[in-house]
Design a protein around this motif. Structure first.
Motif, PDB file in Angstrom:
ATOM      1  N   ALA A 199      42.158 -14.734  32.047  1.00 48.39           N
ATOM      2  CA  ALA A 199      42.806 -13.480  31.681  1.00 48.39           C
ATOM      3  C   ALA A 199      42.378 -12.351  32.614  1.00 48.39           C
ATOM      4  N   ASP A 200      43.072 -11.231  32.513  1.00 44.85           N
ATOM      5  CA  ASP A 200      42.752 -10.050  33.319  1.00 44.85           C
ATOM      6  C   ASP A 200      42.022  -8.982  32.513  1.00 44.85           C
ATOM      7  N   VAL A 201      42.345  -8.881  31.237  1.00 46.36           N
ATOM      8  CA  VAL A 201      41.790  -7.840  30.373  1.00 46.36           C
ATOM      9  C   VAL A 201      41.426  -8.464  29.035  1.00 46.36           C
ATOM     10  N   LEU A 202      40.339  -7.980  28.425  1.00 48.30           N
ATOM     11  CA  LEU A 202      39.952  -8.361  27.071  1.00 48.30           C
ATOM     12  C   LEU A 202      39.906  -7.104  26.218  1.00 48.30           C
ATOM     13  N   VAL A 203      40.519  -7.162  25.043  1.00 43.27           N
ATOM     14  CA  VAL A 203      40.451  -6.056  24.091  1.00 43.27           C
ATOM     15  C   VAL A 203      39.439  -6.404  23.006  1.00 43.27           C
ATOM     16  N   LEU A 204      38.492  -5.502  22.775  1.00 44.54           N
ATOM     17  CA  LEU A 204      37.517  -5.679  21.705  1.00 44.54           C
ATOM     18  C   LEU A 204      37.707  -4.577  20.670  1.00 44.54           C
ATOM     19  N   CYS A 205      37.655  -4.939  19.399  1.00 47.64           N
ATOM     20  CA  CYS A 205      37.748  -3.961  18.317  1.00 47.64           C
ATOM     21  C   CYS A 205      36.663  -4.276  17.304  1.00 47.64           C
ATOM     22  N   TYR A 206      35.502  -3.651  17.491  1.00 48.36           N
ATOM     23  CA  TYR A 206      34.360  -3.867  16.587  1.00 48.36           C
ATOM     24  C   TYR A 206      33.657  -2.541  16.342  1.00 48.36           C
ATOM     25  N   PRO A 207      33.429  -2.192  15.054  1.00 48.85           N
ATOM     26  CA  PRO A 207      33.851  -2.883  13.843  1.00 48.85           C
ATOM     27  C   PRO A 207      35.361  -3.135  13.843  1.00 48.85           C
ATOM     28  N   ASN A 208      35.727  -4.251  13.193  1.00 41.71           N
ATOM     29  CA  ASN A 208      37.072  -4.775  13.371  1.00 41.71           C
ATOM     30  C   ASN A 208      38.048  -4.341  12.282  1.00 41.71           C
TER      31      ASN A 208
END
Length: 421
Positions: A199-208
């Motif tokens: 992949a080119d980009v990773l999205v993180l959402c934490y706290p989720n």
């Protein structure tokens, strides 16, 4: 009857009759139907995106008076008074002009000072951009860094806006499945299995959102190592950072080698209960913020001025209010999780945000969480969001927000108990 009222009545009649008058109507040309008049066809990247699974479901709930909503992720608190007072004063003083594109300098300096509590350090002059909500910041990141055909890895279940935002930017979303059994934590194994190493980009959402999951230091270190090894850019949505209940908030941007490849997004909607004021911010290396600012300049120019004055007061004067709200969410969290488990539903302990994500596959018709949510709404007037609204990884689950009063939560759990029995 005034001219405006007369025109409105004619428009109402025309809509009921399925007709819309054209400018030529006064010259005797035949009127056209609404369908014939429209010359607009949505672009493929728009038609390929379904409506929001949250809004679609709650349109039904809004038509009933007896519904207890555990669905929308909005605090039931009002914005703290110092923030509201600052907004009012800014209007009374006539501060209604544009601000600098990147936001008021005083606000950017206050943000830079505030995020040091998460071990984050950013130059307010060149590495912070104030946006119209965290949602705009996410959209800017996708439009600034995602080229057509780029792959963006999205741990699922995930916030409903990420996948559409990637598609609108011309990218290709890649689902990375997290598991209830792992408390929804993201692991390098899950990333590799999904093909995120390409992949080119990773999205993180934490706290989720929607699971309430957080990541501890070791888990975040492992994900950071994966990103460095495979040269991934990271968009880290940390809007719920201040609503962390167990341990300290962990930011991927603080890991070695990650600051230069990460854009951190945060805002004032959740922790400060300022959803309607629409104010967020992005932080990152100067080239990243320059690129996002370029898009922001043409799309938005600057974030709302009144909201910026409110946000500055919120940072400076509302820590006690934020902590009071956090403690109340924590109390509700423990109550909801306890009751769900008493009712025989499996639910991972949410470490942040204000959502529980119980598994209902074993009690839902044919394991269908959407059918379960629909039946629960119709039978008992309790509205919760089917997990599939957050991607395939949410199948068999419901998102229940505890950003509502404890009395309503107790009644909702009583209704759920009656429904299950």
């Amino acid at each position: 009857m005034s001219g405006n009222e007369d025109r409105s009545e004619r428009d109402d009649r025309s809509e009921r009759d399925g007709r819309v008058e054209s400018d030529g109507g006064a010259t005797g040309e035949p009127s056209r139907t609404a369908g014939e008049q429209s010359r607009f066809a949505a672009a493929d990247r728009v038609t390929s995106v379904p409506p929001s699974g949250i809004r679609e479901f709650f349109e039904v709930a809004e038509n009933r008076d007896d519904v207890i909503s555990l669905g929308v992720g909005e605090p039931d608190f009002t914005a703290p008074w110092p923030a509201r007072s600052a907004a009012i004063e800014s209007l009374e003083r006539g501060r209604t002009s544009y601000t600098a594109n990147r936001g008021m300098p005083d606000l950017r300096r206050a943000i830079a000072e505030r995020v040091t509590r998460y071990d984050q350090s950013y130059d307010p002059d060149s590495e912070i951009l104030v946006t119209t909500g965290a949602s705009e910041a996410v959209d800017l990141a996708f439009r600034a860094f995602v080229n057509p055909g780029d792959t963006v890895a999205l741990p699922t279940p995930t916030y409903v806006s990420y996948e559409p935002g990637v598609r609108f930017a011309g990218g290709e979303p890649l689902a990375v499945h997290t598991r209830h059994e792992d408390d929804w934590a993201l692991t390098p194994e899950a990333l590799r299995e999904a093909g995120a190493d390409e992949a080119d980009v990773l999205v993180l959402c934490y706290p989720n959102n929607p699971t309430g999951a957080t990541m501890d230091a070791d888990e975040m270190d492992a994900v950071a190592d994966f990103c460095r090894r495979h040269d991934l850019l990271v968009v880290a949505d940390e809007i719920y950072a201040a609503l962390t209940y167990e341990g300290d908030h962990q930011s991927v941007a603080t890991r070695p080698g990650m600051r230069e490849r990460t854009v951190v997004i945060n805002g004032f909607s959740k922790a400060y209960a300022m959803t309607g004021l629409r104010l967020g911010y992005a932080m990152g290396p100067e080239p990243a913020i320059d690129a996002m600012t370029k898009v922001h300049q043409y799309a938005m120019l600057s974030a709302p001025t009144t909201a910026q004055h409110a946000a500055l007061a919120a940072i400076r004067r509302c820590d006690d209010e934020v902590e009071r709200m956090r403690r109340e969410y924590d109390r509700r969290r423990r109550y909801v999780v306890s009751r769900l488990r008493e009712l025989g539903l499996e639910v991972a302990e949410p470490g942040g945000a204000f959502y529980a994500f119980p598994r209902v596959a074993d009690v839902a018709p044919e394991g269908d969480a959407r059918a379960f949510a629909t039946d629960l709404l119709e039978a008992e007037g309790v509205a919760a969001v089917p997990g599939t609204a957050f991607g395939a990884g949410g199948e068999g689950h419901l998102r229940m927000s505890y950003a509502t009063g404890l009395d309503d939560l107790k009644e909702a759990m009583a209704r759920l108990e009656r429904f299950l029995s």
